[in-house]
Design a protein around this motif. Structure first.
Motif, PDB file in Angstrom:
ATOM      1  N   ASP A 106      -7.850  -6.183   2.075  1.00 28.45           N
ATOM      2  CA  ASP A 106      -7.495  -4.781   2.285  1.00 28.45           C
ATOM      3  C   ASP A 106      -6.509  -4.329   1.235  1.00 28.45           C
ATOM      4  O   ASP A 106      -5.804  -5.149   0.626  1.00 28.45           O
ATOM      5  CB  ASP A 106      -6.883  -4.584   3.679  1.00 28.45           C
ATOM      6  CG  ASP A 106      -7.946  -4.364   4.738  1.00 28.45           C
ATOM      7  OD1 ASP A 106      -8.925  -3.655   4.448  1.00 28.45           O
ATOM      8  OD2 ASP A 106      -7.786  -4.899   5.842  1.00 28.45           O
ATOM      9  N   GLY A 107      -6.415  -3.019   1.047  1.00 25.09           N
ATOM     10  CA  GLY A 107      -5.453  -2.464   0.111  1.00 25.09           C
ATOM     11  C   GLY A 107      -6.083  -1.346  -0.691  1.00 25.09           C
ATOM     12  O   GLY A 107      -7.297  -1.294  -0.843  1.00 25.09           O
ATOM     13  N   LEU A 108      -5.223  -0.462  -1.189  1.00 23.55           N
ATOM     14  CA  LEU A 108      -5.682   0.709  -1.930  1.00 23.55           C
ATOM     15  C   LEU A 108      -5.086   0.676  -3.328  1.00 23.55           C
ATOM     16  O   LEU A 108      -3.878   0.497  -3.484  1.00 23.55           O
ATOM     17  CB  LEU A 108      -5.224   1.977  -1.205  1.00 23.55           C
ATOM     18  CG  LEU A 108      -5.760   2.115   0.228  1.00 23.55           C
ATOM     19  CD1 LEU A 108      -4.886   3.061   1.039  1.00 23.55           C
ATOM     20  CD2 LEU A 108      -7.199   2.596   0.192  1.00 23.55           C
ATOM     21  N   SER A 109      -5.915   0.840  -4.328  1.00 17.55           N
ATOM     22  CA  SER A 109      -5.357   0.936  -5.678  1.00 17.55           C
ATOM     23  C   SER A 109      -4.955   2.386  -5.930  1.00 17.55           C
ATOM     24  O   SER A 109      -5.558   3.312  -5.398  1.00 17.55           O
ATOM     25  CB  SER A 109      -6.368   0.447  -6.716  1.00 17.55           C
ATOM     26  OG  SER A 109      -7.587   1.124  -6.593  1.00 17.55           O
ATOM     27  N   VAL A 110      -3.925   2.580  -6.703  1.00 20.51           N
ATOM     28  CA  VAL A 110      -3.424   3.939  -6.967  1.00 20.51           C
ATOM     29  C   VAL A 110      -3.883   4.383  -8.348  1.00 20.51           C
ATOM     30  O   VAL A 110      -3.851   3.620  -9.300  1.00 20.51           O
ATOM     31  CB  VAL A 110      -1.884   4.033  -6.880  1.00 20.51           C
ATOM     32  CG1 VAL A 110      -1.419   3.806  -5.461  1.00 20.51           C
ATOM     33  CG2 VAL A 110      -1.196   3.074  -7.829  1.00 20.51           C
ATOM     34  N   PHE A 200      -3.473  -3.794  -5.329  1.00 20.11           N
ATOM     35  CA  PHE A 200      -3.617  -3.078  -4.057  1.00 20.11           C
ATOM     36  C   PHE A 200      -2.242  -2.796  -3.457  1.00 20.11           C
ATOM     37  O   PHE A 200      -1.318  -3.618  -3.551  1.00 20.11           O
ATOM     38  CB  PHE A 200      -4.416  -3.919  -3.052  1.00 20.11           C
ATOM     39  CG  PHE A 200      -5.887  -3.982  -3.345  1.00 20.11           C
ATOM     40  CD1 PHE A 200      -6.504  -3.092  -4.210  1.00 20.11           C
ATOM     41  CD2 PHE A 200      -6.675  -4.942  -2.726  1.00 20.11           C
ATOM     42  CE1 PHE A 200      -7.873  -3.152  -4.465  1.00 20.11           C
ATOM     43  CE2 PHE A 200      -8.044  -5.009  -2.973  1.00 20.11           C
ATOM     44  CZ  PHE A 200      -8.634  -4.116  -3.841  1.00 20.11           C
ATOM     45  N   LEU A 202      -0.371  -1.140   0.262  1.00 22.34           N
ATOM     46  CA  LEU A 202      -0.459  -0.589   1.620  1.00 22.34           C
ATOM     47  C   LEU A 202       0.912  -0.010   1.931  1.00 22.34           C
ATOM     48  O   LEU A 202       1.928  -0.703   1.803  1.00 22.34           O
ATOM     49  CB  LEU A 202      -0.848  -1.673   2.626  1.00 22.34           C
ATOM     50  CG  LEU A 202      -2.332  -2.110   2.579  1.00 22.34           C
ATOM     51  CD1 LEU A 202      -2.580  -3.317   3.482  1.00 22.34           C
ATOM     52  CD2 LEU A 202      -3.253  -0.959   2.967  1.00 22.34           C
ATOM     53  N   LYS A 203       0.940   1.248   2.307  1.00 22.99           N
ATOM     54  CA  LYS A 203       2.197   1.955   2.561  1.00 22.99           C
ATOM     55  C   LYS A 203       3.171   1.791   1.384  1.00 22.99           C
ATOM     56  O   LYS A 203       4.356   1.528   1.570  1.00 22.99           O
ATOM     57  CB  LYS A 203       2.855   1.481   3.852  1.00 22.99           C
ATOM     58  CG  LYS A 203       2.007   1.781   5.091  1.00 22.99           C
ATOM     59  CD  LYS A 203       2.710   1.299   6.354  1.00 22.99           C
ATOM     60  CE  LYS A 203       1.818   1.442   7.573  1.00 22.99           C
ATOM     61  NZ  LYS A 203       1.428   2.814   7.906  1.00 22.99           N
TER      62      LYS A 203
END
Lengths: 321, 321
Positions: A106-110, A200, A202-203
């Protein structure tokens, strides 16, 4: 950012079955990674990423990459974990290519990192360097100084169709590094491609690192220079000193730079900008017909290189005296 | 098969937050659907698909598509379920486009369907026609007979660069249908694009249908003709009678065809082959610069059309007398 290879259904099912990770429920080609084909798998057990290694990855390097991900995770770094068959194999063959399955992370790249993200990445990079320090394998950086002249030769006169005078500028810059590249800096495993799409969050906290397929043994500070290039410039190619300060402070909060590394930083930044300028240029000039990937603009790194050529010392990147 | 639109991180997070489906943990652009941008979302609650509707989809049609998916699922058909915000909205705007979130559906699409798959699809199509029978909304098929001549005009003389004499063949074929198209066949909601990539299987049983963005109100047997075209031909464009038999038997096991439908089937197959030939031809001749999608070969449907032109009656597709 592409799925290159279509895999016949029965081959896919048979490949996944070898790993004993449950029955296959779903396969989606995903737009991740520029060199390989990636698929998100869902099985009755969990989600996974299946990677088919395309031409750019040398199959002989896979034990290094797979072993490194295992080593780093054993030391608490969050990165994809290779899945093994019951007889201990991580790498198999699928659709005529080497292939491996790793855990889904999980995780979001910016896309537009801020200074806080840069600080997190600096710290994460230093943790990676620490965690990899006792990794027993090594891999030569195949995109370092000795490789730059051949890359410029591959571009050849066509370079000047991208920017007038570019080929001559490349040769002059390569000569500087061939004469003066520092070869005694602290070294170990580096990621060598830690761009924003490979990190990645998260928050707003760094939650994982991916895509270790350029990892190699080289100077730690060169890895930091790659990150300064890929995280701390704005869209107009101006250098954001606040982001540079955050990244350097984050890095040094874990692993302080040596005096030699600090002195070498401007040249390492020039060199890493040159490395991405050269590989992007060659890709730009060699887009295969029917390519599904838009090549990156090489001139972004020409402009970054010009910035580094004007830098006096590491304070210009935000290093606190 | 592409992600067309890049979405800024903060816009993505804000959009997802409106639906109350948990915190966003992961976003992957996926290679699914030819007309829209699709992202696989993971939240603290579940996995979802986020679709951005690109130019090809008219925002005014979205209530029909969304309402249809809800209606079909209420009647037991397995298809993606639109997620609604607490105030009941399914469709929002993201990155300047209409956008919606649907539930993630497990299942594997088959690239080389066998006769058993074709039987499943025939049966599933008939169940779709039954389940949609009392859907209260309607939508005109915007790619039917009246739309074919304008499509041929868009291709124009360039059609002959794809295949010599193609434009004249198109005009002759269009004239046949304009003169003789059956307009009194049993009709209702049809999927209108039930190609193999839009049907999921688990253990060789049909497990779900996706991509309802061509759905419209039209003759049921026309939908069956589209499936005969897209499922029952081999890679060399020969018609596989065993697959045709399986599909027709599967369909009739749920909803027997009327005498008028059986009589019309050869013409409906010609018409649906012509429809895909025309749209693929226009796409082929209008690939935008930098396109990330390879257009489908229009001539595949030229060859299928030639087969249908030689068909005597529905028995040639495998209909048992």
């Amino acid at each position: 950012m592409a799925v290159y290879t279509e895999v016949p259904d029965d081959e896919m099912a048979a490949f996944v079955a070898r790993y004993g990770i449950g029955d296959l429920l779903s396969v989606k080609g995903i737009a991740e990674g520029v060199s390989n084909s990636n698929f998100l798998l869902h099985t009755t057990q969990a989600f996974f990423i299946l990677t088919l290694y395309e031409e750019r990855v040398d199959a002989a390097d896979l034990p290094f990459f797979i072993g490194l991900m295992e080593h780093l995770a054993d030391r608490g770094l969050i990165c994809p974990q290779p899945v093994k068959t019951p007889d201990g194999q991580a790498v198999g063959r699928l659709a005529g290519r080497p292939a491996a399955i790793v855990t889904f992370l999980d995780g979001l790249s910016v896309r537009r990192p801020n200074a806080a993200h840069c600080g997190e990445v600096g710290r994460g990079l230093a943790l990676l360097h620490q965690a990899g320090a006792d990794f027993p394998m090594s891999r030569v950086n195949s995109l370092s100084v000795p490789d730059w002249r051949p890359l410029a030769d591959r571009a050849g006169a066509a370079a000047d169709t991208v920017s007038p005078g570019l080929l001559q500028r490349l040769h002059a810059e390569i000569a500087v590094h061939e004469a003066h590249w520092p070869d005694d800096l602290p070294a170990g495993v580096i990621h060598a491609d830690l761009f924003p799409n490979n990190v990645f969050f998260l928050k707003n906290r760094l939650s994982g690192l991916i895509d270790f397929y350029f990892a190699c043994t080289d100077a730690f500070a060169y890895d930091l220079a790659i990150c300064l290039n890929s995280w701390c410039f704005e869209a107009d190619n101006s250098f954001n000193l606040t982001k540079g300060q955050a990244m350097l402070a984050g890095y040094q909060s874990v692993r302080p730079l040596t005096a030699a590394e600090i002195e070498a930083l401007p040249q390492l930044c020039r060199g890493s900008a040159l490395r991405f300028l050269l590989t992007r240029l060659v890709d730009w000039l060699n887009v295969p017909p029917g390519a599904l990937v838009k090549p990156h603009d090489p001139l972004e790194y020409d402009r970054k290189l010009a910035f580094h050529q004007r830098v006096a010392d590491a304070r210009d990147y935000g290093l606190k005296p």
